[in-house]
Design a protein around this motif. Sequence first.
Motif, PDB file in Angstrom:
ATOM      1  N   UNK A 123       0.827  -1.211   0.000  1.00 33.58           N
ATOM      2  CA  UNK A 123       0.000   0.000   0.000  1.00 33.58           C
ATOM      3  C   UNK A 123       0.861   1.260   0.000  1.00 33.58           C
ATOM      4  N   UNK A 124       1.952   1.225   0.735  1.00 34.61           N
ATOM      5  CA  UNK A 124       2.869   2.366   0.745  1.00 34.61           C
ATOM      6  C   UNK A 124       3.429   2.613  -0.664  1.00 34.61           C
ATOM      7  N   UNK A 125       3.796   1.547  -1.350  1.00 29.77           N
ATOM      8  CA  UNK A 125       4.313   1.687  -2.717  1.00 29.77           C
ATOM      9  C   UNK A 125       3.262   2.282  -3.647  1.00 29.77           C
ATOM     10  N   UNK A 126       2.022   1.865  -3.485  1.00 29.24           N
ATOM     11  CA  UNK A 126       0.937   2.439  -4.292  1.00 29.24           C
ATOM     12  C   UNK A 126       0.807   3.930  -3.987  1.00 29.24           C
ATOM     13  N   UNK A 127       0.832   4.279  -2.708  1.00 31.73           N
ATOM     14  CA  UNK A 127       0.747   5.692  -2.331  1.00 31.73           C
ATOM     15  C   UNK A 127       1.891   6.487  -2.968  1.00 31.73           C
ATOM     16  N   UNK A 128       3.073   5.913  -2.991  1.00 32.45           N
ATOM     17  CA  UNK A 128       4.214   6.604  -3.591  1.00 32.45           C
ATOM     18  C   UNK A 128       4.017   6.798  -5.096  1.00 32.45           C
ATOM     19  N   UNK A 129       3.302   5.888  -5.751  1.00 33.50           N
ATOM     20  CA  UNK A 129       2.953   6.099  -7.164  1.00 33.50           C
ATOM     21  C   UNK A 129       2.114   7.369  -7.313  1.00 33.50           C
ATOM     22  N   UNK A 130       1.130   7.535  -6.424  1.00 36.33           N
ATOM     23  CA  UNK A 130       0.313   8.752  -6.441  1.00 36.33           C
ATOM     24  C   UNK A 130       1.180   9.977  -6.158  1.00 36.33           C
ATOM     25  N   UNK A 131       2.094   9.834  -5.224  1.00 32.48           N
ATOM     26  CA  UNK A 131       2.968  10.947  -4.870  1.00 32.48           C
ATOM     27  C   UNK A 131       3.803  11.389  -6.069  1.00 32.48           C
ATOM     28  N   UNK A 132       4.334  10.427  -6.795  1.00 35.12           N
ATOM     29  CA  UNK A 132       5.136  10.754  -7.982  1.00 35.12           C
ATOM     30  C   UNK A 132       4.279  11.382  -9.075  1.00 35.12           C
ATOM     31  N   UNK A 133       3.083  10.871  -9.260  1.00 33.07           N
ATOM     32  CA  UNK A 133       2.207  11.364 -10.328  1.00 33.07           C
ATOM     33  C   UNK A 133       1.611  12.729  -9.996  1.00 33.07           C
ATOM     34  N   UNK A 134       1.095  12.876  -8.771  1.00 34.59           N
ATOM     35  CA  UNK A 134       0.338  14.077  -8.412  1.00 34.59           C
ATOM     36  C   UNK A 134       1.074  15.023  -7.466  1.00 34.59           C
ATOM     37  N   UNK A 135       2.132  14.539  -6.849  1.00 28.05           N
ATOM     38  CA  UNK A 135       2.838  15.356  -5.872  1.00 28.05           C
ATOM     39  C   UNK A 135       2.192  15.373  -4.500  1.00 28.05           C
ATOM     40  N   UNK A 136       1.289  14.438  -4.238  1.00 29.17           N
ATOM     41  CA  UNK A 136       0.627  14.406  -2.931  1.00 29.17           C
ATOM     42  C   UNK A 136       1.606  13.976  -1.853  1.00 29.17           C
ATOM     43  N   UNK A 137       1.389  14.512  -0.670  1.00 25.66           N
ATOM     44  CA  UNK A 137       2.191  14.148   0.496  1.00 25.66           C
ATOM     45  C   UNK A 137       1.309  13.862   1.704  1.00 25.66           C
ATOM     46  N   UNK A 138       0.035  14.222   1.611  1.00 24.71           N
ATOM     47  CA  UNK A 138      -0.863  14.087   2.751  1.00 24.71           C
ATOM     48  C   UNK A 138      -1.720  12.842   2.686  1.00 24.71           C
ATOM     49  N   UNK A 139      -2.325  12.557   3.822  1.00 29.40           N
ATOM     50  CA  UNK A 139      -3.279  11.464   3.947  1.00 29.40           C
ATOM     51  C   UNK A 139      -4.494  11.989   4.694  1.00 29.40           C
ATOM     52  N   UNK A 140      -5.621  11.367   4.513  1.00 28.94           N
ATOM     53  CA  UNK A 140      -5.867  10.256   3.609  1.00 28.94           C
ATOM     54  C   UNK A 140      -5.873  10.710   2.147  1.00 28.94           C
ATOM     55  N   UNK A 141      -5.672   9.762   1.285  1.00 29.37           N
ATOM     56  CA  UNK A 141      -5.818   9.984  -0.148  1.00 29.37           C
ATOM     57  C   UNK A 141      -7.024   9.155  -0.567  1.00 29.37           C
ATOM     58  N   UNK A 142      -8.044   9.824  -1.062  1.00 31.54           N
ATOM     59  CA  UNK A 142      -9.341   9.182  -1.276  1.00 31.54           C
ATOM     60  C   UNK A 142      -9.690   9.187  -2.755  1.00 31.54           C
ATOM     61  N   UNK A 143     -10.026   8.018  -3.258  1.00 35.05           N
ATOM     62  CA  UNK A 143     -10.537   7.887  -4.619  1.00 35.05           C
ATOM     63  C   UNK A 143     -12.048   7.832  -4.560  1.00 35.05           C
ATOM     64  N   UNK A 144     -12.695   8.652  -5.363  1.00 26.21           N
ATOM     65  CA  UNK A 144     -14.162   8.680  -5.397  1.00 26.21           C
ATOM     66  C   UNK A 144     -14.612   7.986  -6.675  1.00 26.21           C
ATOM     67  N   UNK A 145     -15.297   6.876  -6.498  1.00 32.58           N
ATOM     68  CA  UNK A 145     -15.782   6.069  -7.619  1.00 32.58           C
ATOM     69  C   UNK A 145     -17.305   6.103  -7.645  1.00 32.58           C
ATOM     70  N   UNK A 146     -17.843   6.025  -8.838  1.00 36.43           N
ATOM     71  CA  UNK A 146     -19.284   5.872  -9.030  1.00 36.43           C
ATOM     72  C   UNK A 146     -19.455   4.904 -10.190  1.00 36.43           C
ATOM     73  N   UNK A 147     -20.247   3.860  -9.985  1.00 32.00           N
ATOM     74  CA  UNK A 147     -20.416   2.811 -10.994  1.00 32.00           C
ATOM     75  C   UNK A 147     -19.069   2.290 -11.491  1.00 32.00           C
ATOM     76  N   UNK A 148     -18.170   2.045 -10.551  1.00 29.33           N
ATOM     77  CA  UNK A 148     -16.842   1.480 -10.824  1.00 29.33           C
ATOM     78  C   UNK A 148     -15.946   2.368 -11.682  1.00 29.33           C
ATOM     79  N   UNK A 149     -16.243   3.648 -11.754  1.00 27.15           N
ATOM     80  CA  UNK A 149     -15.441   4.595 -12.526  1.00 27.15           C
ATOM     81  C   UNK A 149     -14.890   5.655 -11.584  1.00 27.15           C
ATOM     82  N   UNK A 150     -13.605   5.954 -11.717  1.00 23.06           N
ATOM     83  CA  UNK A 150     -12.970   6.981 -10.900  1.00 23.06           C
ATOM     84  C   UNK A 150     -13.392   8.365 -11.383  1.00 23.06           C
TER      85      UNK A 150
END
Length: 126
Positions: free
Chosen positions: A36-63
């Motif tokens: 999970x940490x490695x996945x979070x680091x992928x987001x960090x590299x892509x978006x520059x995020x450093x904070x938590x929580x990091x929340x994905x909002x899905x509707x009908x299985x679509x981000x």
Amino acid sequence: MEFQLVPGCQKMKEVLPEYYGEGSTTFYDIGASQHNYNIYMNFSKLLGVRGVPLIGIFYNNTLYGVVEGEFPPEAAQEIVEKAIENNGVIILISSGTYLLPRNETKAIEAIENMTKWFLNGEVVGQ
């Protein structure tokens, strides 16, 4: 070693299911899983995020949204509506608010990666 959730994560872990119902959320603890940490680091590299929580909002299985930090749970519906209206994914992070359009090659790749990352975490100690 047992990890304690930071207050923002704990709050959202409690509030989102209260608002949207049990089974409506999946929580991936980045402190309890290297995967999970490695996945979070992928987001960090892509978006520059450093904070938590990091929340994905899905509707009908679509981000439709990515939110860094706490947010009012009722805002998720508006995020989904605005994302659909603008044919994209809304990113609300500490550096600003962005729209990734679903019709641009680089954005499509980013959306596909983020969707995969959000769906491939490990549920630990629930």
